[in-house]
Scaffold this active site. Structure first.
Site, short mmCIF file in Angstrom:
data_model
loop_
_atom_site.label_atom_id
_atom_site.label_comp_id
_atom_site.label_asym_id
_atom_site.label_seq_id
_atom_site.Cartn_x
_atom_site.Cartn_y
_atom_site.Cartn_z
N LYS A 93 -2.41 -0.89 -1.44
CA LYS A 93 -1.14 -0.44 -2.00
C LYS A 93 -0.10 -0.42 -0.90
CE LYS A 93 1.53 1.14 -5.20
NZ LYS A 93 2.44 0.00 -4.80
N GLN A 114 0.55 2.22 6.46
CA GLN A 114 0.36 2.51 5.04
C GLN A 114 -1.04 3.09 4.76
OE1 GLN A 114 3.25 1.06 3.08
NE2 GLN A 114 2.67 2.71 1.74
N LYS A 117 -0.75 6.79 5.61
CA LYS A 117 0.22 7.42 4.70
C LYS A 117 -0.42 7.61 3.33
CE LYS A 117 4.13 5.21 4.61
NZ LYS A 117 5.37 4.45 4.30
N LYS A 129 0.40 -4.39 2.84
CA LYS A 129 1.84 -4.63 2.94
C LYS A 129 2.09 -6.12 2.89
CE LYS A 129 5.60 -2.12 3.59
NZ LYS A 129 5.81 -0.68 3.33
N GLY A 168 8.23 -2.25 -3.66
CA GLY A 168 9.37 -2.65 -2.85
C GLY A 168 9.31 -2.10 -1.44
N ASP A 169 10.21 -2.58 -0.61
CA ASP A 169 10.48 -2.07 0.72
C ASP A 169 11.88 -2.60 1.04
OD1 ASP A 169 8.85 -0.66 3.09
OD2 ASP A 169 10.05 -2.22 4.02
N THR A 213 11.27 8.24 -2.23
CA THR A 213 11.09 8.26 -0.77
C THR A 213 12.10 9.21 -0.14
OG1 THR A 213 10.39 5.96 -0.93
CG2 THR A 213 10.80 6.81 1.27
N ASN A 244 18.23 2.44 -0.32
CA ASN A 244 17.60 3.31 -1.30
C ASN A 244 17.10 4.63 -0.71
OD1 ASN A 244 14.70 3.82 -2.71
ND2 ASN A 244 16.31 3.28 -4.14
N SER A 381 4.61 5.89 -6.54
CA SER A 381 4.03 4.63 -7.03
C SER A 381 2.65 4.88 -7.63
CB SER A 381 3.88 3.62 -5.89
OG SER A 381 5.10 2.95 -5.65
N1 GLU Z 1 7.55 0.59 0.88
C1 GLU Z 1 7.24 1.97 0.63
C2 GLU Z 1 6.52 2.56 1.82
O1 GLU Z 1 6.78 2.19 2.94
C3 GLU Z 1 6.54 2.19 -0.71
C4 GLU Z 1 5.32 1.40 -0.97
C5 GLU Z 1 4.77 1.52 -2.39
O2 GLU Z 1 5.36 2.20 -3.22
O3 GLU Z 1 3.73 0.93 -2.64
O4 GLU Z 1 5.71 3.44 1.71
#
Ligand code: GLU
Length: 449
Positions: A93, A114, A117, A129, A168-169, A213, A244, A381
């Site tokens: 994810k 990630q 996190k 990612k 997204g990112d 976020t 965002n 998410s």
């Molecule tokens: N891009 C966001 C992050 O850095 C969200 C990633 C997601 O929702 O999968 O955590």
């Protein structure tokens, strides 16, 4: 960079050798390894099982060609990436970043962050990612659509609601997710809502996902402030960026009684002593993807715009770097300290350089790393995935309450772990160790994966 324990130094050197030139990845790895000394000393099973070495090697890395035609009919070429880093806790994810700076080292640093996190959220999501060196800036909607369709024409075979779930990112928002989802649906003939998150509300998206976020980072800081009986009330806040994450961080700070006096983009920053007028900023950014200089022009003489320069020169109680990696360096940290800043919390991924983090924490500034403070986006998410799996959709209020609870539990988990390892108040150590142990234990339980 700070010293590592001997066995971790060897592991770090091996990682830099195996991944030459990937500087951001090396930085992210070093930052985590700096915290892991006490945890591997306490748990010999992690060393016996080579958990750290295995964790540094992505399970799978996909690099692919993305050809597309621009509006004049010319063939353009970009490179696509998806790094499926770790699936011990759930499907991979993590977001997709479309930005000219994207190369394997950026995608791997983001994917590595990630893992921890996502683990910290307590939800069943692994780490991954992806992205491309495609630059959406200045492209027409049709060009963005054709690029997204080409990108998904390769990516679709690697993803799925139980396999890998992108979102997204930077450079990837609702518009891009829409084109990507449309192409996935067309190729597979499946309305598989759970394959992507960050979708629009009419086609499987979740309330609060766009806000999550930014809101989450502010909820996290609110928890930090509460530990000393403090709050956002009357606080002067600086938020870098104007995308965002920044926009919704500003919104939540204002809701909680603070005032955001400055924000920025890659060209410069604005200072608005009356507090950023969010309706105007949203109109400029969301309406036509404009620049913050337009904000200053529209607001008139009371607002200053500085081209170039550093937003961290602006005096504040709380600094929220919400733009991009390594935007807050040693010099910026020095200015924040001199100006009496109390808290720095990362809304972006790895915006603070290692030297700046050491400087800030040594000066007693409370510091929240991105893998804890900005986890609200990916956590929401995961809530979107839950709603998709049950074909349900939750109200804004309920979803926001779930987000606030998750941020509180991440905060408490960081502090409890920091206490347990004899470093009270060290959110970096707390986040790294607590994120790591959940993944490490699962990797051991799953055998040699
Ligand atoms: N891009 C966001 C992050 O850095 C969200 C990633 C997601 O929702 O999968 O955590």
């Amino acid at each position: 960079m700070a010293e590592l324990e001997t066995n971790l130094t060897e592991i770090f050197e091996e990682a830099t050798r195996r991944n030459p030139g990937e500087l951001e990845f090396h930085q992210a790895v070093h930052e985590v390894l700096e915290s892991l000394g006490p945890v591997v000393a306490k748990h010999p099973e992690y060393t016996d099982g080579e958990v750290v070495r295995r964790l540094l090697e992505p399970e799978r890395q996909i690099i692919f060609r993305v050809p597309w035609t621009d509006d004049s009919g010319r063939v353009q070429l970009n490179r696509g990436f998806r790094v499926e880093f770790n699936s011990a806790l759930g499907p991979y994810k993590g977001g997709l970043r479309f930005h000219p700076s994207v190369y394997l080292g950026i995608v791997k640093f983001l994917g590595f962050e990630q893992i921890f996190k996502n683990s910290l959220t307590g939800l069943p999501i692994g780490g991954g990612k992806g992205g491309s060196d495609f630059d959406p800036k200045g492209k027409s909607d049709d060009e963005v659509m054709r690029f997204c369709q080409s990108f998904m024409t390769e990516l679709y075979r690697h993803i799925g609601e139980y396999t890998d779930v992108p979102a997204g990112d930077i450079g990837v928002g609702g518009r891009e997710i829409g084109y990507l989802f449309g192409q996935y649906k067309r190729i597979t003939n499946r309305y598989e809502s759970g394959v992507l998150t960050g979708k629009g509300l009419t086609w499987g998206g979740s309330q609060v996902r766009p806000e999550a976020t930014g809101y989450g980072a502010v909820f996290f800081v609110d928890e930090m402030l509460k530990t000393s009986g403090d709050s956002f009330e009357g606080k002067r806040v600086v938020v870098s960026g104007s995308g965002n994450v920044a926009i919704y961080a500003i919104e939540k700070v204002h809701q909680l009684g603070g005032t955001v006096v400055a924000c920025s983009d890659s060209d410069g920053f604005v200072v608005d002593e009356a507090g950023i007028d969010l309706d105007l900023l949203k109109q400029i950014k969301n309406g036509h993807r404009g620049r913050v200089s337009e904000y200053a022009n529209a607001r008139g003489a009371s607002v200053t715009y500085t081209e170039g320069g550093s937003i961290w020169d602006v005096k504040c109680d709380i600094a929220l770097p919400c733009a991009t990696q390594n935007e807050l360096d040693e010099k910026a940290a020095q200015h924040l300290i001199e100006n009496g800043c109390l808290v720095v919390a990362e809304g972006a991924n790895m915006p603070t350089t290692p030297e700046a983090i050491h400087l800030l924490t040594a000066a007693g500034v409370r510091f929240a790393p991105g893998k804890a403070a900005n986890a609200g986006g990916v956590a929401t998410s995961a809530l979107e995935m839950q709603q998709n799996a049950s074909r349900d959709s939750w109200s804004f209020e309920y979803t926001e309450q779930r987000l606030a609870e998750i941020m509180r539990s991440i905060h408490d988990r960081c502090l409890e772990t920091a206490d347990e390892y004899g470093a009270p108040g060290d959110y970096v150590l707390g986040a790294n160790i607590s994120g790591f142990t959940r993944v490490a234990d699962s990797m051991l339980a799953l055998g040699l994966i």
